[in-house]
Design a protein around this motif. Structure first.
Motif: not given
Length: 132
Positions: A3-5, A124-132
Protein backbone atom coordinates in the motif's frame (compact mmCIF):
# COMPACT_ATOMS: atom_id res chain seq x y z
CA UNK A 1 0.66 -5.47 -3.06
CA UNK A 2 2.42 -2.82 -1.00
CA UNK A 3 0.00 0.00 0.00
CA UNK A 4 2.86 2.45 0.68
CA UNK A 5 4.72 1.52 -2.49
CA UNK A 6 8.26 0.29 -2.88
CA UNK A 7 11.72 1.80 -3.24
CA UNK A 8 13.74 0.08 -5.96
CA UNK A 9 17.41 0.15 -4.97
CA UNK A 10 18.98 -1.62 -7.94
CA UNK A 11 17.71 -3.20 -11.15
CA UNK A 12 19.75 -4.90 -13.87
CA UNK A 13 19.75 -7.62 -16.50
CA UNK A 14 22.01 -10.62 -15.91
CA UNK A 15 23.07 -12.82 -18.81
CA UNK A 16 24.63 -16.09 -17.61
CA UNK A 17 25.93 -18.33 -20.39
CA UNK A 18 27.13 -21.84 -19.58
CA UNK A 19 30.37 -21.76 -17.61
CA UNK A 20 29.91 -18.31 -16.08
CA UNK A 21 31.91 -18.06 -12.81
CA UNK A 22 29.76 -18.28 -9.66
CA UNK A 23 31.66 -16.84 -6.68
CA UNK A 24 28.89 -17.53 -4.12
CA UNK A 25 26.46 -20.30 -5.01
CA UNK A 26 24.48 -20.18 -1.74
CA UNK A 27 23.98 -16.50 -0.94
CA UNK A 28 21.56 -13.83 0.23
CA UNK A 29 20.87 -10.37 -1.15
CA UNK A 30 20.11 -8.63 2.14
CA UNK A 31 22.71 -5.92 1.58
CA UNK A 32 20.75 -4.94 -1.54
CA UNK A 33 17.25 -4.49 -0.10
CA UNK A 34 14.38 -6.11 1.77
CA UNK A 35 13.17 -8.19 -1.19
CA UNK A 36 14.67 -9.78 -4.30
CA UNK A 37 12.83 -10.01 -7.62
CA UNK A 38 13.82 -12.30 -10.48
CA UNK A 39 11.97 -12.04 -13.80
CA UNK A 40 12.91 -14.80 -16.22
CA UNK A 41 13.22 -13.56 -19.79
CA UNK A 42 14.20 -16.67 -21.74
CA UNK A 43 11.97 -18.08 -24.44
CA UNK A 44 10.26 -21.30 -23.36
CA UNK A 45 12.53 -23.47 -25.53
CA UNK A 46 15.60 -22.06 -23.75
CA UNK A 47 14.21 -21.93 -20.19
CA UNK A 48 16.05 -24.19 -17.73
CA UNK A 49 16.39 -24.22 -13.97
CA UNK A 50 15.19 -21.19 -12.05
CA UNK A 51 15.93 -20.05 -8.50
CA UNK A 52 16.16 -22.42 -5.53
CA UNK A 53 15.71 -21.53 -1.86
CA UNK A 54 18.21 -23.32 0.35
CA UNK A 55 18.67 -24.70 3.87
CA UNK A 56 22.07 -25.59 5.28
CA UNK A 57 22.09 -29.32 6.06
CA UNK A 58 24.28 -29.10 9.17
CA UNK A 59 22.57 -26.32 11.13
CA UNK A 60 19.33 -25.51 9.28
CA UNK A 61 20.21 -21.92 8.29
CA UNK A 62 17.78 -20.51 5.73
CA UNK A 63 18.53 -16.80 6.30
CA UNK A 64 21.54 -14.57 6.86
CA UNK A 65 23.99 -15.89 9.44
CA UNK A 66 23.17 -14.70 12.96
CA UNK A 67 26.60 -14.98 14.54
CA UNK A 68 30.28 -15.56 13.82
CA UNK A 69 29.88 -19.35 13.92
CA UNK A 70 27.14 -19.33 11.29
CA UNK A 71 29.14 -16.89 9.18
CA UNK A 72 32.15 -19.23 9.26
CA UNK A 73 29.91 -22.15 8.30
CA UNK A 74 28.45 -20.21 5.36
CA UNK A 75 31.90 -19.09 4.18
CA UNK A 76 33.10 -22.70 4.36
CA UNK A 77 30.10 -24.15 2.49
CA UNK A 78 28.79 -21.44 0.14
CA UNK A 79 30.17 -23.32 -2.89
CA UNK A 80 29.62 -26.86 -1.60
CA UNK A 81 26.23 -27.88 -3.07
CA UNK A 82 26.14 -31.10 -1.04
CA UNK A 83 25.91 -28.97 2.13
CA UNK A 84 22.64 -27.32 1.01
CA UNK A 85 19.14 -28.75 0.70
CA UNK A 86 16.71 -27.24 -1.80
CA UNK A 87 13.56 -26.38 0.19
CA UNK A 88 11.81 -24.38 -2.52
CA UNK A 89 12.17 -23.85 -6.24
CA UNK A 90 10.76 -21.31 -8.67
CA UNK A 91 11.08 -22.93 -12.09
CA UNK A 92 12.06 -20.64 -14.92
CA UNK A 93 9.23 -19.79 -17.33
CA UNK A 94 9.04 -16.85 -19.75
CA UNK A 95 8.08 -13.60 -17.97
CA UNK A 96 7.59 -15.34 -14.61
CA UNK A 97 8.48 -13.14 -11.66
CA UNK A 98 9.71 -14.52 -8.32
CA UNK A 99 9.75 -12.26 -5.23
CA UNK A 100 11.28 -13.50 -1.99
CA UNK A 101 12.83 -12.01 1.16
CA UNK A 102 16.36 -10.89 0.31
CA UNK A 103 17.75 -12.43 3.51
CA UNK A 104 16.91 -15.99 2.32
CA UNK A 105 19.67 -18.25 1.07
CA UNK A 106 19.15 -19.01 -2.61
CA UNK A 107 21.00 -20.11 -5.72
CA UNK A 108 20.59 -19.57 -9.46
CA UNK A 109 19.84 -22.87 -11.21
CA UNK A 110 21.54 -24.42 -13.00
CA UNK A 111 24.76 -23.34 -11.30
CA UNK A 112 27.08 -21.85 -13.90
CA UNK A 113 24.32 -20.77 -16.30
CA UNK A 114 23.30 -22.34 -19.60
CA UNK A 115 23.35 -21.62 -23.31
CA UNK A 116 26.12 -20.43 -25.57
CA UNK A 117 24.91 -17.08 -26.95
CA UNK A 118 22.87 -14.04 -25.91
CA UNK A 119 19.87 -15.71 -27.59
CA UNK A 120 19.89 -18.92 -25.53
CA UNK A 121 21.80 -18.12 -22.32
CA UNK A 122 20.08 -17.61 -18.95
CA UNK A 123 18.61 -14.09 -18.94
CA UNK A 124 17.07 -12.61 -15.78
CA UNK A 125 15.89 -9.14 -14.85
CA UNK A 126 16.92 -8.73 -11.22
CA UNK A 127 15.71 -6.02 -8.86
CA UNK A 128 16.20 -5.37 -5.17
CA UNK A 129 13.66 -3.28 -3.32
CA UNK A 130 12.22 -2.37 0.07
CA UNK A 131 8.80 -1.28 1.30
CA UNK A 132 8.49 2.51 1.08
Amino acid sequence: YWPGGVDIHTMFLRLSPEGVPVPHQAHTDSTMGQYSLMVYLNQRRHAKGGTSLLRHRENGMVRDPLDEGQTKLWLRDMNAPEQWEVVGMCPMAPNRGFIFPANRFHRAEPVGGFGKTARDARLVLTAFFSEA
